[in-house]
Scaffold this motif. Structure first.
Motif: not given
Length: 245
Positions: A66-74, A83-95
């Motif tokens: 029904d619902d999967v929550e994923v949290t990742m940092d950095g 050619t470059e990277k951008v750091r994304i913090d505190d990514l939280k997603a509900h699937m």
């Protein structure tokens, strides 16, 4: 009465065993999905995966979570055309509506929504801090980004006019928007550079810029952006989002 008490005790014990088995199964599944996601996205650390809803085992039988929550940092998203990277913090997603293979080698969510943050220091990389020549006698460059309040970004511009560096940076309140995979920063009111008359387009060469953010995990996309205290808060959405496989 004695038989009824025995029956109730048996029901309680069986219920407890079911709950214990359910929790063991969900912990195993969370670990498997987290490991697959880490390998798939090339992450340095294992993301946190929480499978919500009870009981888990009945969801397994149905073949859909029904619902999967994923949290990742950095998380480092691709930027600048790869050619470059951008750091994304505190990514939280509900699937929502996650279909999966029996061995968790693949898992795909029907829909996804979430939030994340791109710090001002990270966004500043897209602006470039070096001074460039706007016109003869005027060079300028963005030297800082910060919260301007009320959903605005304070853009600090350091300028040199006719050979003299201004004693303080010029502060420009700017709006942040998203279009496709681009986060754009646009000045609300253009500053002046002393006695040198510059066109709007010349000034915007310095004050306005954009950052491409693509290849987010699972194929989620940028939806909304808003300036906040510690950086730009982004909202992400997606459909048919791959958690694994």
């Amino acid at each position: 009465m004695r038989a009824l008490r025995i029956l109730l005790i048996v029901v309680v014990i069986l219920g407890g065993l079911f709950v214990a088995a359910d929790r063991l199964a969900v912990n195993f599944a969370e670990g498997e999905v987290a490991d697959k996601l880490k390998a798939q996205e090339g992450l340095d650390t294992t993301p946190d995966v929480s499978i919500n809803g009870f009981p888990f085992l009945t969801q397994v039988v149905g073949g859909e979570l029904d619902d999967v929550e994923v949290t990742m940092d950095g998380y480092e998203a691709t930027a600048g055309g790869g050619t470059e990277k951008v750091r994304i913090d505190d990514l939280k997603a509900h699937m929502k509506g996650v279909e999966f293979a029996g061995d968790y080698s693949s898992a795909t969510a029907a829909t996804a929504s979430g939030t994340a943050t791109v710090s001002y220091a990270e966004l500043l990389k897209a602006a470039g801090s070096e001074q460039v020549e706007i016109t003869s006698g005027v060079t300028a460059g963005i030297v800082g980004l910060s919260d301007g309040g009320n959903g605005k970004i304070d853009v600090a511009v350091q300028a040199t006019v006719l050979g003299t560096e201004l004693p303080e940076p010029i502060h420009v309140l700017s709006s942040v928007t998203v279009k496709g995979d681009k986060v754009g920063v646009t000045a609300d009111d253009l500053p002046s550079f002393g006695q040198v008359d510059l066109s709007d387009s010349q000034i915007r060469q310095i004050t306005d810029f954009q950052q491409v953010i693509d290849e987010l995990p699972g194929g989620i996309k940028l939806d909304k952006v808003e300036a906040a205290k510690d950086g730009v808060e982004i909202t992400v959405t997606g459909s048919n989002v791959r958690l694994a496989g």
